[in-house]
Design a protein around this motif. Structure first.
Motif, PDB file in Angstrom:
ATOM      1  N   PHE A  10      17.831  13.405   1.230  1.00 14.59           N
ATOM      2  CA  PHE A  10      16.503  13.713   0.700  1.00 14.59           C
ATOM      3  C   PHE A  10      16.637  14.841  -0.296  1.00 14.59           C
ATOM      4  O   PHE A  10      17.179  15.893   0.001  1.00 14.59           O
ATOM      5  N   THR A  11      16.197  14.600  -1.517  1.00 14.57           N
ATOM      6  CA  THR A  11      16.251  15.621  -2.546  1.00 14.57           C
ATOM      7  C   THR A  11      15.023  16.499  -2.443  1.00 14.57           C
ATOM      8  O   THR A  11      13.916  16.022  -2.586  1.00 14.57           O
ATOM      9  N   ILE A 225       4.784  12.715  -3.357  1.00 20.86           N
ATOM     10  CA  ILE A 225       5.184  13.100  -2.005  1.00 20.86           C
ATOM     11  C   ILE A 225       4.013  12.873  -1.053  1.00 20.86           C
ATOM     12  O   ILE A 225       2.885  13.267  -1.325  1.00 20.86           O
ATOM     13  N   VAL A 226       4.304  12.242   0.072  1.00 22.97           N
ATOM     14  CA  VAL A 226       3.339  12.012   1.134  1.00 22.97           C
ATOM     15  C   VAL A 226       3.767  12.833   2.348  1.00 22.97           C
ATOM     16  O   VAL A 226       4.967  12.969   2.624  1.00 22.97           O
ATOM     17  N   ALA A 227       2.793  13.404   3.073  1.00 18.50           N
ATOM     18  CA  ALA A 227       3.101  14.145   4.299  1.00 18.50           C
ATOM     19  C   ALA A 227       2.270  13.615   5.449  1.00 18.50           C
ATOM     20  O   ALA A 227       1.159  13.099   5.265  1.00 18.50           O
ATOM     21  N   LEU A 241       7.913  14.628   5.566  1.00 17.89           N
ATOM     22  CA  LEU A 241       7.623  14.326   4.175  1.00 17.89           C
ATOM     23  C   LEU A 241       8.223  12.963   3.856  1.00 17.89           C
ATOM     24  O   LEU A 241       9.244  12.580   4.428  1.00 17.89           O
ATOM     25  N   TRP A 242       7.601  12.231   2.914  1.00 17.37           N
ATOM     26  CA  TRP A 242       8.105  10.923   2.519  1.00 17.37           C
ATOM     27  C   TRP A 242       7.921  10.745   1.026  1.00 17.37           C
ATOM     28  O   TRP A 242       6.890  11.149   0.459  1.00 17.37           O
ATOM     29  N   THR A 243       8.930  10.181   0.372  1.00 16.66           N
ATOM     30  CA  THR A 243       8.805   9.779  -1.027  1.00 16.66           C
ATOM     31  C   THR A 243       9.246   8.323  -1.146  1.00 16.66           C
ATOM     32  O   THR A 243      10.075   7.842  -0.354  1.00 16.66           O
ATOM     33  N   PRO A 244       8.719   7.587  -2.126  1.00 15.91           N
ATOM     34  CA  PRO A 244       9.110   6.180  -2.266  1.00 15.91           C
ATOM     35  C   PRO A 244      10.607   6.003  -2.484  1.00 15.91           C
ATOM     36  O   PRO A 244      11.185   5.020  -2.008  1.00 15.91           O
ATOM     37  N   SER A 245      11.236   6.941  -3.185  1.00 16.35           N
ATOM     38  CA  SER A 245      12.650   6.763  -3.521  1.00 16.35           C
ATOM     39  C   SER A 245      13.595   7.325  -2.472  1.00 16.35           C
ATOM     40  O   SER A 245      14.703   6.815  -2.295  1.00 16.35           O
ATOM     41  N   PRO A 371       6.942  -4.699  -5.273  1.00 15.47           N
ATOM     42  CA  PRO A 371       7.597  -4.287  -6.510  1.00 15.47           C
ATOM     43  C   PRO A 371       6.913  -3.122  -7.192  1.00 15.47           C
ATOM     44  O   PRO A 371       7.488  -2.500  -8.064  1.00 15.47           O
ATOM     45  N   ASN A 372       5.662  -2.817  -6.831  1.00 15.11           N
ATOM     46  CA  ASN A 372       4.924  -1.746  -7.485  1.00 15.11           C
ATOM     47  C   ASN A 372       4.566  -0.665  -6.487  1.00 15.11           C
ATOM     48  O   ASN A 372       3.420  -0.459  -6.135  1.00 15.11           O
ATOM     49  N   HIS A 373       5.585   0.023  -5.970  1.00 18.87           N
ATOM     50  CA  HIS A 373       5.330   1.130  -5.062  1.00 18.87           C
ATOM     51  C   HIS A 373       4.452   2.157  -5.743  1.00 18.87           C
ATOM     52  O   HIS A 373       4.696   2.531  -6.879  1.00 18.87           O
ATOM     53  N   GLY A 374       3.439   2.662  -5.024  1.00 21.23           N
ATOM     54  CA  GLY A 374       2.635   3.764  -5.531  1.00 21.23           C
ATOM     55  C   GLY A 374       3.378   5.060  -5.457  1.00 21.23           C
ATOM     56  O   GLY A 374       4.433   5.165  -4.868  1.00 21.23           O
TER      57      GLY A 374
END
Length: 382
Positions: A10-11, A225-227, A241-245, A371-374
């Motif tokens: 995780f960056t 970023i989602v928490a 924490l979560w990110t699409p990538s 295919p279109n992650h927010g």
């Protein structure tokens, strides 16, 4: 088929200290007369407008400036607005929440338009979050007796519309937070009677997040970023924490804090705040990459602020830079149920480089691909 997600990296943003204002804590007062209570729920991006509610006899929506000692009640057609606040827009122009009546009604307020009731014939409804300029509102409503809650999205042109979470079946759904442009919404959806999972919605489609038994509570304005938290109030809540990538990063927790749920995140994701304990029975906490997760009392005391008069210090929101925090205090010296406050803390900000931190391996099943992650409670209510 269940799959085992390998260890990821995780960056995370790491921030070098810069000059910042001295720490401070300022009590905001309540409406005169009757019962003493006030709660600062949300703050504008620049930290100059605070929204919440106060309870002299019936709960009223109010707002403050950072130097106020008494709130200004919200008015509509010369009458005070009775209800509770959930959020204020980043530009400070729009306040949302719910209004009292025979039922709870999703509400939106501006100085120009006064109070707007967003719901129609719903049983109960509440606005939970608003876009940066106030043009898009999200929330939840009950369409009929014994029906499951539904998430909604509102604009002045479309009115209140049920959030379309196709192609997934919906038994019930909620909307927790919205991005600055109103184009990304996060919340929870029950796809079966026993399974509720976080989702991320954009006009392009819906993505179920690979977070088993998790709840999403907040999102950065740019939706990067989602928490939220894993677990529930019965088994203990663990913040992430979560990110699409990059996936999920589990925030390390000190043994002195338990049952943690994030409530707000700074614009760049460098500051996260949340509640601790059941029914806000413990002081709130604050997390940064440099200093980890600490109680707000520990931070204020380290900055020279006497917190001994207060039994609990509860945080509800923060400014865009993460340095202005709002919430409410309880203690023997505060009459009634509590008093709203604003605190300023000199946290590091805005000089960044990257660290890589290990992610917890996750077991999940049937992760959908879109295919279109927010790429921002439930209302904070007392």
């Amino acid at each position: 088929m269940n799959i085992f997600k390998p260890l990821l990296l995780f960056t995370c943003l790491f921030f070098l200290p810069t000059s910042s204002p001295a720490a401070s804590l300022h009590l905001l007062g309540d409406l005169p007369g009757g019962h003493f209570f006030s709660n600062a729920i949300s703050i504008s991006a620049d930290g100059q407008t605070i929204a919440g509610h106060s309870d002299p006899a019936n709960m009223q929506m109010v707002r403050w400036s950072p130097t106020s000692t008494t709130p200004d009640p919200l008015y509509s057609n010369y009458y005070p607005v009775f209800g509770q606040v959930s959020s204020i827009s980043a530009d400070g122009s729009t306040i949302v929440g719910f209004s009292f009546g025979s039922t709870f009604s999703a509400a939106r307020w501006t100085a120009t338009d006064g109070l707007q009731i967003l719901s129609n014939n719903q049983i109960d409804s509440s606005s939970t979050a608003v876009s940066s300029n106030g043009s898009v509102v999200v929330g939840n409503y009950t369409p009929a007796p014994d029906a499951g809650t539904r998430a909604f999205r509102w604009t002045s042109s479309t009115g209140l519309q049920t959030l379309d979470l196709s192609p997934y079946p919906v038994i019930s759904s909620t909307a927790s937070a919205i991005s600055a442009d109103g184009q990304t919404i996060v919340g929870q959806v029950a796809t079966t009677s026993t399974n509720s999972v976080p989702y991320l919605w954009t006009p392009a489609g819906t993505t179920l997040l690979p977070i088993p038994s998790g709840v999403v509570t907040t999102i950065t304005p740019d939706a990067s970023i989602v928490a939220g938290y894993f677990g529930n109030s019965f088994s203990g809540r663990l913040p992430f924490l979560w990110t699409p990538s990059q996936g999920v990063y589990m925030i390390p927790i000190p043994t002195t804090l338990t049952d943690l749920s994030p409530v707000a995140i700074s614009d760049d994701g460098s500051v996260l705040i949340g509640h601790a304990g059941l029914s806000d029975s413990q002081d709130s906490w604050l997390w940064t990459p440099t200093n980890g997760l600490r109680s707000i009392r520990q931070i204020l005391q380290a900055d020279g602020i006497d917190t001994s008069p207060y039994t609990t210090i509860i945080l509800n929101d923060l400014s865009s830079d993460g340095q202005s925090l709002v919430g409410y205090l309880t203690g023997p010296s505060i009459p009634g149920g509590g008093e709203a406050f604003i605190a300023t803390i000199p946290e590091p900000s805005l000089l960044l480089f990257f660290l890589t931190l290990p992610l917890l391996p996750l077991r999940h099943k049937n992760r959908p691909h879109h295919p279109n992650h927010g790429q921002r409670a439930t209302p904070h209510q007392i």
